[in-house]
Design an enzyme around this catalytic site. Structure first.
Site, PDB file in Angstrom:
ATOM      1  N   THR A   1       0.835  -1.202   0.000  1.00 53.46           N
ATOM      2  CA  THR A   1       0.000   0.000   0.000  1.00 53.46           C
ATOM      3  C   THR A   1       0.871   1.255   0.000  1.00 53.46           C
ATOM      4  OG1 THR A   1      -1.864  -1.095   1.051  1.00 53.46           O
ATOM      5  CG2 THR A   1      -1.744   1.282   1.309  1.00 53.46           C
TER       6      THR A   1
ATOM      7  N   ASN B   1      -5.966  -9.955  -7.029  1.00 56.74           N
ATOM      8  CA  ASN B   1      -5.999 -10.586  -5.702  1.00 56.74           C
ATOM      9  C   ASN B   1      -7.256 -11.399  -5.455  1.00 56.74           C
ATOM     10  OD1 ASN B   1      -6.931  -7.775  -5.855  1.00 56.74           O
ATOM     11  ND2 ASN B   1      -7.607  -8.117  -3.750  1.00 56.74           N
TER      12      ASN B   1
ATOM     13  N   GLN C   1       0.565  -9.996  -5.674  1.00 56.80           N
ATOM     14  CA  GLN C   1       0.116 -11.393  -5.711  1.00 56.80           C
ATOM     15  C   GLN C   1       0.975 -12.239  -6.648  1.00 56.80           C
ATOM     16  OE1 GLN C   1      -2.171 -12.724  -3.819  1.00 56.80           O
ATOM     17  NE2 GLN C   1      -3.164 -10.902  -2.991  1.00 56.80           N
TER      18      GLN C   1
ATOM     19  N   SER D   1       5.088  -7.295  -1.617  1.00 53.99           N
ATOM     20  CA  SER D   1       4.877  -7.276  -0.172  1.00 53.99           C
ATOM     21  C   SER D   1       5.340  -8.601   0.428  1.00 53.99           C
ATOM     22  CB  SER D   1       3.385  -7.066   0.101  1.00 53.99           C
ATOM     23  OG  SER D   1       3.147  -7.101   1.479  1.00 53.99           O
ATOM     24  N   ALA D   2       6.062  -8.523   1.549  1.00 51.32           N
ATOM     25  CA  ALA D   2       6.665  -9.736   2.124  1.00 51.32           C
ATOM     26  C   ALA D   2       5.616 -10.743   2.596  1.00 51.32           C
ATOM     27  CB  ALA D   2       7.579  -9.359   3.294  1.00 51.32           C
ATOM     28  N   HIS D   3       4.518 -10.245   3.182  1.00 52.57           N
ATOM     29  CA  HIS D   3       3.604 -11.196   3.825  1.00 52.57           C
ATOM     30  C   HIS D   3       2.782 -12.011   2.839  1.00 52.57           C
ATOM     31  CE1 HIS D   3      -0.554  -9.419   3.706  1.00 52.57           C
ATOM     32  NE2 HIS D   3       0.137  -8.369   3.311  1.00 52.57           N
TER      33      HIS D   3
ATOM     34  N   THR E   1      13.740   5.160   9.599  1.00 58.61           N
ATOM     35  CA  THR E   1      14.679   4.099   9.962  1.00 58.61           C
ATOM     36  C   THR E   1      14.237   2.772   9.367  1.00 58.61           C
ATOM     37  OG1 THR E   1      15.265   5.231  11.999  1.00 58.61           O
ATOM     38  CG2 THR E   1      15.691   2.859  11.926  1.00 58.61           C
TER      39      THR E   1
ATOM     40  N   CYS F   1     -21.704  -9.304   2.492  1.00 54.80           N
ATOM     41  CA  CYS F   1     -21.893  -9.427   3.924  1.00 54.80           C
ATOM     42  C   CYS F   1     -20.613  -9.678   4.695  1.00 54.80           C
ATOM     43  CB  CYS F   1     -22.903 -10.531   4.212  1.00 54.80           C
ATOM     44  SG  CYS F   1     -24.540 -10.044   3.673  1.00 54.80           S
TER      45      CYS F   1
END
Lengths: 137, 409
Positions: free
Chosen positions: B78, B157, B185, B205-207, B246, B332
């Site tokens: 993001t 995704n 992805q 993205s790492a995750h 950092t 939902c």
């Protein structure tokens, strides 16, 4: 999203799933919602005199919608039409502990009850001559 | 092997992935003895941290065919998307104010575009085809002399569809427009090469690839053409001034290790995931009728399976398979009550959007788990169809499209 125990119970053991003969003059059928909105409820009542003797539902919708309609059928059985007409969605919200995002499910259940009663009354009105089943009741 | 299944089963690998033990192992020293700040130039603690960061930079670069100097570490995709889109729009404002993207992009791209529109940019939102793909011809037709950036995802995704990035990249190159691709992805799942595929900016993205949450990277091309960015986070001038703050050294080490594993094991792993995915799809389709595949039948991520089950609402199905973790495009499951914007953009029909389930298969998925999930889904769909007024009507031969529904919202 976490569900209340009562929603889970109605979802896992729904009461009164099924269908009544929609052509019978003693049966009122209400179908509300739309597939595009993600929920459709069909609720049916069978009436003797002015009392609801049976109620059935089928619902396409989330767990809360299924639970709301299942609960509605439970509450309808044994009530008079006038009593049934006083069932409010807020009572369903309270009983099932529905979160705000699921309130529309209870509104739909109230609408389904009203639609089923209206359908029954319309059938009776159309059938002005005394009906054999109505006389018996 | 007849090991007992551990419940619940995780089949939501497009949402996130567990950290690979080998990744965790590589990270741990950087929480403990090697805790230094990578920006400390005056002592060994800082040097060791900097060395680890630079090693990770090379590992990330190698996974996408880039060079280390082209990698900017961020907190995730993001942030990288925000930096790429806002950074390009700001830096190239004198060239133009037009961007091109698609309606099937992730919200991180769409919401950033909305923000840029408020600042005076113009954005063209291309409509994907029924499989969620954007064609190179659409991109060609949308590019104007004042277009500064085309932003299109590598892999979707929700439905896993792959965009023809190489062909789109060729069009952008020919037109002299920069191409950004959200490859969150895709990296580690399909072959990604920024040189071969003519991509100028790319995020990951790492995750999503067995690394930790909270760390990602932006690739910024340095040659042919050299891409310039206006920084969006100002501070100490880290990451060559493009992203101050950092550095998250353990996270970056984890990202590097995750990319290294993804690169070396890609071929084997994608074949394994594809086989499990196909097995799941075949088992479900063999036992149930009225099932639709969402997305492209062949051009898709190996570990993604997005299905719509007619007459059954997605959230109720998820409830029915409570020990299998999946996600739904149904309204939902979100607070918005709107079904997935991706499925809507694909025109799959709002009713089928409400009936969709995304199964995500990954590195640690076993065949036993897939079999269990298939059985659970079949059982739950059958039960819910027995409860569904739509199924009843369909059984009676009523075409649901001919009914005048009374929508209440």
């Amino acid at each position: 999203m976490a569900y209340s125990d009562k929603v889970l119970d109605h979802y896992n053991n729904p009461r009164n799933v099924g269908a009544l003969d929609k052509t019978s003059p003693r049966v009122g059928t209400g179908v509300v919602g739309a597939p595009e909105c993600g929920d459709v409820m069909k609720l049916q009542i069978e009436v003797e005199g002015d009392r609801i003797v049976d109620a059935k539902f089928k619902t396409f919708g989330c767990g809360s919608a299924i639970a709301s309609s299942s609960l509605a059928t439970e509450w309808l059985k044994g009530r008079t039409l006038n009593e049934a007409a006083t069932i409010r969605n807020t009572a369903i919200v309270e009983e099932l502990s529905l979160p705000p995002v699921k309130i529309h499910c209870s509104v739909l259940a109230e609408d389904a009850i009203k639609a089923a009663i209206a359908d029954y009354k319309q059938k009776q009105a159309e059938d002005e001559a005394p009906h054999p089943t109505a006389r018996r009741a | 092997m007849n090991t007992a299944l551990k419940l619940p089963i995780y089949l939501d690998y497009q949402a996130t992935t567990p950290v690979d033990p080998r990744v965790l192992e590589a990270m741990l020293p950087y929480f403990r003895e090697n805790f230094g700040n990578a920006a400390s130039r005056s002592h060994a603690f800082g040097w060791r941290a900097e060395e680890a960061v630079e090693n990770a930079r090379e590992q990330v670069a190698a996974a996408i065919g880039a060079t280390g100097k082209e990698i900017i570490f961020t907190s995730g995709s993001t942030e990288a998307i925000n930096l790429a889109l806002k950074g390009v729009a700001e830096m190239y404002a004198s060239k133009g104010k037009h961007l091109v993207t698609s309606l099937a992009e992730h919200k991180a791209v769409l919401d950033t575009c909305k923000h840029l529109e408020k600042l005076g940019c113009e954005v063209t939102y291309l409509k994907p085809d029924k499989s969620a793909r954007i064609s190179p011809e659409q991109v060609r037709a949308a590019i104007r002399p004042d277009t500064v950036l085309v932003a299109l995802m590598w892999a979707n995704n929700e439905v896993g569809t792959l965009n023809p990035i190489r062909e789109i990249g060729a069009v952008c190159r020919e037109k002299g427009t920069l191409l950004f691709s959200d490859a969150t992805q895709a990296v580690g799942k399909v072959s990604v090469d920024v040189e071969r595929d003519h991509v100028d900016l790319l995020c990951l993205s790492a995750h999503k690839l067995y690394g930790p949450k909270g760390v990602g990277a932006l690739y910024v091309r340095r040659k042919n053409p050299r891409v310039r960015l206006a920084a969006q986070i100002d501070g100490g001038g880290h990451e060559r001034g493009m992203r101050s703050g950092t550095l998250n050294v353990p996270g970056i080490v984890g990202l590097g290790q995750a990319c290294e594993l993804a690169r070396t094991e890609l071929a084997e792993e994608s074949a394994r995931c594809r086989a499990l995915r196909d097995h799941l799809q075949q088992r479900i389709e063999k036992e149930l009728g009225f099932v639709e595949l969402n997305g492209h039948p062949s051009e898709r991520l190996p570990g993604n399976l997005n299905l719509s089950f007619h007459f059954v609402e997605g959230e109720s199905l998820i409830m029915g398979i409570s020990d299998v973790a999946v996600s739904s495009g149904s309204a939902c499951t979100s607070a918005s009550l709107e079904p997935s914007h991706v499925l809507r953009a694909m025109d799959v029909g709002e009713d089928l959007a409400h009936s969709s389930i995304r199964f995500g298969i990954g590195r640690f998925t076993t065949r036993e788990e897939v079999d269990y999930a298939a059985e659970a889904v079949v059982k739950a769909v059958r039960r819910l169809r027995e409860m569904s007024p739509l199924y009843e009507l369909a059984q009676e031969g009523v075409d649901l499209k001919t009914i005048q529904w009374q929508g209440n919202h």
